[in-house]
Design a protein around this motif. Structure first.
Motif, PDB file in Angstrom:
ATOM      1  N   GLN A 242      -7.103  -9.281  38.682  1.00 39.17           N
ATOM      2  CA  GLN A 242      -7.266  -7.832  38.848  1.00 39.17           C
ATOM      3  C   GLN A 242      -5.964  -7.067  38.639  1.00 39.17           C
ATOM      4  O   GLN A 242      -5.964  -5.831  38.659  1.00 39.17           O
TER       5      GLN A 242
ATOM      6  N   THR B  28     -16.695 -14.308  37.402  1.00 45.93           N
ATOM      7  CA  THR B  28     -17.032 -12.926  37.748  1.00 45.93           C
ATOM      8  C   THR B  28     -17.664 -12.835  39.123  1.00 45.93           C
ATOM      9  O   THR B  28     -17.446 -11.864  39.861  1.00 45.93           O
TER      10      THR B  28
ATOM     11  N   LEU C 190     -15.438  -5.369  38.610  1.00 50.07           N
ATOM     12  CA  LEU C 190     -15.259  -4.260  37.669  1.00 50.07           C
ATOM     13  C   LEU C 190     -13.781  -4.031  37.368  1.00 50.07           C
ATOM     14  O   LEU C 190     -13.411  -3.697  36.245  1.00 50.07           O
TER      15      LEU C 190
ATOM     16  N   LEU D 264     -12.758  -6.932  35.044  1.00 48.89           N
ATOM     17  CA  LEU D 264     -13.278  -6.709  33.694  1.00 48.89           C
ATOM     18  C   LEU D 264     -12.507  -5.602  32.982  1.00 48.89           C
ATOM     19  O   LEU D 264     -12.262  -5.688  31.770  1.00 48.89           O
ATOM     20  N   ALA D 265     -12.107  -4.579  33.727  1.00 48.64           N
ATOM     21  CA  ALA D 265     -11.297  -3.512  33.133  1.00 48.64           C
ATOM     22  C   ALA D 265      -9.953  -4.058  32.657  1.00 48.64           C
ATOM     23  O   ALA D 265      -9.447  -3.675  31.588  1.00 48.64           O
TER      24      ALA D 265
ATOM     25  N   VAL E  79     -21.447  -6.732  33.972  1.00 45.65           N
ATOM     26  CA  VAL E  79     -20.679  -6.316  32.796  1.00 45.65           C
ATOM     27  C   VAL E  79     -21.162  -4.953  32.305  1.00 45.65           C
ATOM     28  O   VAL E  79     -20.364  -4.101  31.890  1.00 45.65           O
TER      29      VAL E  79
ATOM     30  N   GLU F  86     -22.205  -2.578  34.078  1.00 45.84           N
ATOM     31  CA  GLU F  86     -21.667  -1.549  34.975  1.00 45.84           C
ATOM     32  C   GLU F  86     -20.226  -1.204  34.625  1.00 45.84           C
ATOM     33  O   GLU F  86     -19.721  -0.153  35.019  1.00 45.84           O
ATOM     34  N   SER F  87     -19.554  -2.096  33.907  1.00 43.32           N
ATOM     35  CA  SER F  87     -18.154  -1.883  33.559  1.00 43.32           C
ATOM     36  C   SER F  87     -18.052  -0.986  32.333  1.00 43.32           C
ATOM     37  O   SER F  87     -19.054  -0.570  31.751  1.00 43.32           O
TER      38      SER F  87
END
Length: 216
Positions: free
Chosen positions: A109, A127, A134, A137-138, A190, A192-193
């Protein structure tokens, strides 16, 4: 198998320090001692998901290096993980495979790499454990080149009896032990990202979901 309560399906992530402590304890050993049958079952989706990547490749939450053998030798592979013990086993795996893998202890993160540093970012069965997927993933999207890909391989719930029932029985222990949120839908997470989902792949045996995404 009945519908699980919402609090089980959308549990909050464990903290990074809790996860690190879990994997730095005995979990690294247990994680790496996967049965031959499980390794064979996981080989096909891993090869499909990671077998054609190239360039500079980042393996996020690389663990003990299970994905290394499926990434082509032509790729320049970098692996990061939160756990020093997992990374120690990943180094052994890289040596066993004769691969030059750059390994760094790092929080998924808070990646310390510059923007657009990698041609492809991969992550396997992670994940569901990230404290905030999130955010992770960002970060994957940030360090991936605009024309690159983020490739994820995640587990989903068995739909076959009795495996699904056995999985349910162990879900609570797995969550408390290492923070794994079994009932998160990886593709939905994913979506939602900010990443753009380009392809979804699904295997029934083992119950894996593959996602190919591109940076925002």
């Amino acid at each position: 198998m009945g519908e699980l309560p919402e609090e089980l399906r959308r549990r909050p992530g464990k903290g990074a320090d809790e996860i690190k402590a879990a994997y730095d304890d005995e979990e690294a050993t247990e994680y790496d001692e996967m049965s031959w049958v499980k390794r064979r079952l996981a080989a096909r989706p891993r090869r499909k998901q990671f077998g054609d990547v190239d360039g500079r490749v980042l393996d996020v939450a690389c663990g003990t290096g299970r994905t290394f053998r499926y990434v082509p030798d032509t790729a320049r592979l970098v692996g990061i993980d939160l756990s020093a013990d997992m990374l120690a086993r990943a180094r052994e795996k890289a040596t066993e495979l004769g691969r030059d893998v750059e390994l760094k202890q790092m929080d998924a993160q808070r990646l310390s790499f510059a923007d657009d540093s990698f041609d492809t970012v991969v992550s396997s069965l992670s994940t569901c454990t990230f404290p905030d997927p999130l955010v992770a993933l960002a970060e994957m999207g940030r360090v991936c080149r605009p024309d690159g890909e983020i490739r994820l391989l995640e587990h989903h719930k068995w739909q076959r009896w009795p495996f699904g029932e056995l999985q349910e029985r162990g879900a609570d222990d797995e969550y408390h032990r290492v923070g794994c949120r079994l009932y998160d839908d990886p593709a939905a997470v994913v979506e939602e990202s900010a990443l753009r989902v380009e392809e979804r792949r699904r295997w029934r045996v083992p119950p894996f979901t593959g996602v190919v995404a591109t940076p925002p």
